[in-house]
Every structure is written in structure tokens, then in C-alpha cells.
Design an enzyme around this catalytic site. Structure first.
Site, short mmCIF file in Angstrom:
data_model
loop_
_atom_site.label_atom_id
_atom_site.label_comp_id
_atom_site.label_asym_id
_atom_site.label_seq_id
_atom_site.Cartn_x
_atom_site.Cartn_y
_atom_site.Cartn_z
N CYS A 198 0.82 -1.21 0.00
CA CYS A 198 0.00 0.00 0.00
C CYS A 198 0.86 1.27 0.00
CB CYS A 198 -0.99 -0.02 1.17
SG CYS A 198 -2.38 1.12 0.93
N HIS A 218 -3.86 -5.34 2.17
CA HIS A 218 -3.49 -5.64 3.56
C HIS A 218 -4.15 -6.98 3.89
CE1 HIS A 218 -2.18 -1.49 3.94
NE2 HIS A 218 -3.31 -1.12 3.37
#
Length: 249
Positions: A91, A192
Site C-alpha cells: 500500500c 493488507h
């Protein structure tokens, strides 16, 4: 020899539990009788240049800026990659590996680490929710990866970067139908979850690539059975959600 799994700047890039990725890597080495150490490095501490795998996780805009400045000043990560270490970035960690990224409502552009030939800019929508991708492995076979994405930036790959996985449900890079990028010793992705506890096959791939050798299968029936059940449930949920969304259009 003890192999170092290095979590870089947990206090800046650890808001989504991405430390779990490092724990999985460390545990899957020790289960195989390979000495491994989980090393936590914070801003101001030197990043060791002898890491096996380095991990950059998710964080807010200001944290990305602070992390880039600290890493450029330290140079330990760069030296570690030059020495053969592998970087797994997630990310915000993915975005700051590129040439540049934007932050804030004014979309101010900040330079990244330049480890990936990618650029990140604010997207039209925010990517939030379960993501399902198909990852093609080096041997030509493929596997599904599940995770959770939460990012406002869309990432465009240049000619030197290769897409990591094809998106089936979710947004990923947001520009090309793929998620993540690979280049040199860097593997980057948006999900995630953390992603490696969800996808141990990917964890073993990273370990094998970093070690430069194949690993024996893990014969832990209780762990494998639990993972298989959880994986089936996640795949069912994300596919069901996709079908419902398509039916309501």
C-alpha cells in the site's frame, strides 16, 4: 547464519497490521529449522544492510513523506537491496517506492525512493474493500490472492516495472486491471489483511526468492487445514459480494 526479517518504520508504516507479514515470514523459516530474527527498525535507527527481507507497510500521507526522507538519509535499505536483500512493500509502502506520489487535497507531488518505475496520483474513487487477484507464478502456474485494500492513490507502471497480479475483484492499481508491481528485488502490492497470513504460498515464494533456494513443504496438518478452510470462506465471500453487486447494476 541467522536471517533478518526487517520491519521498516512500524510507527510510520504499520497502521494496518502489516507487521503480521513479517511474523509469518519469520515463523515459516523457523518451522523449517532455519534461523530467523524479526528486526524492528524505527526512524533514527540504522536500517541494517544485511536483511534477508525488508517490509514496508501501510500509512497515512504524512507518514509516507517522513519515511522517504528518513530512508534516503539512512541509505541502509538501498544498501541492503544492492547486497541482494528483497523488499516486500504494501500500500503506502508500495507508493513511496515509486518515482513520485501525491498527498493532500491539493495533490502536492513528492519524490519517492525510485525503486520502482511507477507513479501514483489520486484516483477518481477510493478503493476500499476485499480484493481478489490472480497471481501468475514464475513456473507459469497461477494462484488466487485475497486481501483488503484501502487507498486513494492510483498507480501507473512504467516500462521497467511488471504488474504483480491481475485483479478479478477490487481496484488494485486502478489504471490497468492489475495490482502491484515487481522490479529487481522489489515486490509490491496494495492488499493488507495482512496479506501473507492470508496467502502463505506467497510468503514461501518471497522466502524462496530471497534465499535463492526451494523450501521443503510445511507438514503442519493443523495449520494447513485451518488455512484451507479460512481461504475457502474468503474466496466464497468476495465472489458472492461481486455477484450481488453485478446483479444490482
Amino acid at each position: 547464519m541467522t536471517h533478518k526479517i526487517v520491519v521498516v518504520y512500524q510507527s510510520l508504516l504499520g497502521i494496518y497490521g502489516d507487521r503480521g507479514n513479517a511474523m509469518v515470514l519469520t515463523k515459516r523459516l523457523t518451522w523449517r529449522g532455519i534461523d530467523a530474527e524479526l528486526v524492528m527498525v524505527e526512524p533514527g535507527d540504522p536500517v541494517p544492510a544485511d536483511g534477508l527481507i525488508y517490509l514496508l507497510g501501510g500509512g497515512e500521507d504524512w507518514a509516507q513523506i517522513a519515511a522517504v526522507k528518513a530512508l534516503e538519509a539512512d541509505q541502509g535499505l538501498h544498501k541492503g537491496l544492492d547486497a541482494g536483500g528483497l523488499l516486500f512493500a504494501v500500500c503506502a509502502g508500495y507508493q513511496l517506492c515509486g518515482h513520485s506520489f501525491t498527498v493532500g487535497d491539493n495533490e502536492e507531488v513528492f519524490p519517492g525512493l525510485g525503486l520502482l518505475d511507477v507513479e501514483t496520483r489520486r484516483g477518481d474513487v477510493r478503493a476500499v474493500g476485499e480484493i481478489l487477484t490472480r497471481w501468475t507464478k514464475p513456473d507459469g502456474s497461477s494462484s488466487y490472492l485475497t486481501g483488503f485494500e484501502n487507498h486513494g492513490g492510483f498507480t501507473t507502471l512504467g516500462s521497467d516495472a511488471t504488474p504483480f497480479a491481475k485483479v478479478e475483484v477490487g481496484i488494485g492499481n486502478g489504471t490497468d486491471g492489475f495490482d502491484g508491481a515487481t522490479q529487481g528485488n522489489v515486490v509490491a502490492t496494495y492488499p493488507h489483511g495482512p496479506i501473507l497470513p492470508r496467502n502463505p504460498e506467497l510468503a514461501d515464494y518471497l522466502l524462496e526468492r530471497a534465499l535463492g533456494q526451494a523450501l521443503d513443504p510445511l507438514l503442519r496438518d493443523e495449520v494447513n487445514a485451518e488455512h484451507k478452510q479460512l481461504r475457502a470462506e474468503r474466496l466464497h465471500i468476495v465472489r458472492t459480494t461481486k455477484n450481488r453487486a453485478e446483479q444490482t447494476r
